[in-house]
Scaffold this motif. Structure first.
Motif, PDB file in Angstrom:
ATOM      1  N   ASP A 257       0.858  -1.188   0.000  1.00 59.95           N
ATOM      2  CA  ASP A 257       0.000   0.000   0.000  1.00 59.95           C
ATOM      3  C   ASP A 257       0.894   1.239   0.000  1.00 59.95           C
ATOM      4  O   ASP A 257       1.368   1.688   1.041  1.00 59.95           O
ATOM      5  CB  ASP A 257      -0.900  -0.022   1.240  1.00 59.95           C
ATOM      6  CG  ASP A 257      -1.941   1.092   1.248  1.00 59.95           C
ATOM      7  OD1 ASP A 257      -1.695   2.151   0.629  1.00 59.95           O
ATOM      8  OD2 ASP A 257      -2.994   0.918   1.895  1.00 59.95           O
TER       9      ASP A 257
ATOM     10  N   LEU B 232      -0.113   4.256   2.249  1.00 56.52           N
ATOM     11  CA  LEU B 232       0.111   3.992   3.670  1.00 56.52           C
ATOM     12  C   LEU B 232       1.599   4.001   3.995  1.00 56.52           C
ATOM     13  O   LEU B 232       2.028   4.567   5.012  1.00 56.52           O
ATOM     14  CB  LEU B 232      -0.493   2.637   4.045  1.00 56.52           C
ATOM     15  CG  LEU B 232      -0.575   2.303   5.538  1.00 56.52           C
ATOM     16  CD1 LEU B 232      -1.565   3.226   6.235  1.00 56.52           C
ATOM     17  CD2 LEU B 232      -0.984   0.845   5.730  1.00 56.52           C
TER      18      LEU B 232
ATOM     19  N   ASP C 296       3.596  -6.241   6.445  1.00 54.62           N
ATOM     20  CA  ASP C 296       2.162  -6.411   6.243  1.00 54.62           C
ATOM     21  C   ASP C 296       1.858  -7.863   5.869  1.00 54.62           C
ATOM     22  O   ASP C 296       2.623  -8.505   5.145  1.00 54.62           O
ATOM     23  CB  ASP C 296       1.691  -5.473   5.132  1.00 54.62           C
ATOM     24  CG  ASP C 296       0.176  -5.495   4.966  1.00 54.62           C
ATOM     25  OD1 ASP C 296      -0.525  -5.663   5.982  1.00 54.62           O
ATOM     26  OD2 ASP C 296      -0.305  -5.349   3.834  1.00 54.62           O
TER      27      ASP C 296
ATOM     28  N   LYS D 248      -4.449  -3.075  11.640  1.00 51.93           N
ATOM     29  CA  LYS D 248      -4.823  -1.954  10.772  1.00 51.93           C
ATOM     30  C   LYS D 248      -6.338  -1.796  10.754  1.00 51.93           C
ATOM     31  O   LYS D 248      -7.059  -2.804  10.857  1.00 51.93           O
ATOM     32  CB  LYS D 248      -4.298  -2.184   9.347  1.00 51.93           C
ATOM     33  CG  LYS D 248      -2.785  -2.227   9.252  1.00 51.93           C
ATOM     34  CD  LYS D 248      -2.275  -2.024   7.835  1.00 51.93           C
ATOM     35  CE  LYS D 248      -2.762  -3.066   6.866  1.00 51.93           C
ATOM     36  NZ  LYS D 248      -2.159  -2.930   5.530  1.00 51.93           N
ATOM     37  N   PRO D 249      -6.846  -0.568  10.610  1.00 53.06           N
ATOM     38  CA  PRO D 249      -6.071   0.667  10.460  1.00 53.06           C
ATOM     39  C   PRO D 249      -5.475   1.125  11.789  1.00 53.06           C
ATOM     40  O   PRO D 249      -6.070   0.945  12.842  1.00 53.06           O
ATOM     41  CB  PRO D 249      -7.120   1.671   9.966  1.00 53.06           C
ATOM     42  CG  PRO D 249      -8.401   1.166  10.538  1.00 53.06           C
ATOM     43  CD  PRO D 249      -8.299  -0.327  10.553  1.00 53.06           C
TER      44      PRO D 249
END
Length: 228
Positions: free
Chosen positions: A10, A13, A52, A101-102
């Motif tokens: 992302d 992000l 992630d 997340k978030p």
């Protein structure tokens, strides 16, 4: 060493997290897929990797598996808020902690600081200090531990938790105290982090002369490292 590797596909992000981390004094490098991230993580340049779970080419779980096959570097996982299975699997494979997340850049940075704070040489420990509990020997300043003179391969969080237990050997330590002292944060409701890490430690530590694990659960009180 304040170099952070951020592995996430992302880009928006990643940009937001990178900017905040850099404002807080960290140097940040980014990778946008698991293969590149694993290769960078194993280069030896980084104090910590932020990883992630959901990524293309190679997901975060497989990336963590590849990192852990060759390195004990701290790894902070980014997971979906409801992804309990991925979260527990990540911890079992050796992730040091996770953030759901978030999350805000401030929360992420605080978690990074908490992990790194516990992996740095402790200014409060004198040079050469040794913790010995039965066959367990720990050198906190050098981040090394042995069982019966054989080296223990521990993640940074496993080392932190074992150090807390060793300093309190012979008496139970609550899960909240373990979380605050070992992870650098209060224990969250329904958080299984400590249980997963302690289960891993049980498998890595040796047994007492009677065959029992040296790491015992004390009902309603927490965990205890037994003196022999």
């Amino acid at each position: 060493m304040n170099q952070v590797l951020l592995i996430d596909d992302d880009t928006e992000l990643v940009g937001m997290f990178s900017e905040y981390l850099e404002q807080e004094g960290f140097r940040v490098n980014c990778a946008h897929d698991g293969e590149t991230g694993a290769r960078e993580a194993l280069s030896g340049q980084y104090a910590i990797a932020i990883l992630d779970v959901m990524m293309p080419r190679m997901n975060g779980i497989e990336t963590l598996r590849r990192i852990r096959a060759a390195s004990r570097m701290p790894v902070l996982m980014l997971t979906g808020r409801g992804d309990d299975a991925d979260r527990i699997l990540g911890l079992e494979l050796g992730a040091d902690d996770y953030v759901a997340k978030p999350c805000t850049p401030r929360e992420l940075t605080a978690r990074v600081r908490a992990i790194l704070r516990r992996t740095q040489h402790s200014a409060n420990d004198g040079p050469g200090i040794t913790l010995t509990v039965g066959k367990l020997t720990m050198l906190p300043e050098q981040r090394r531990a042995t069982w019966d003179n054989q080296p223990l391969e521990l993640t940074s969080t496993e080392f932190n938790l074992l150090e807390v237990l060793a300093r309190n050997a012979g008496r139970p330590v609550s899960k909240n105290d373990l979380s605050e002292q070992g992870l650098g944060r209060p224990l969250a409701r329904f958080d299984r982090n400590i249980d997963v890490h302690l289960s891993s430690l049980r498998h890595k530590l040796g047994t007492l002369s009677d065959g029992r694990s040296c790491l015992q659960t004390v009902y309603r009180l927490g965990y205890q490292l037994i003196r022999e």
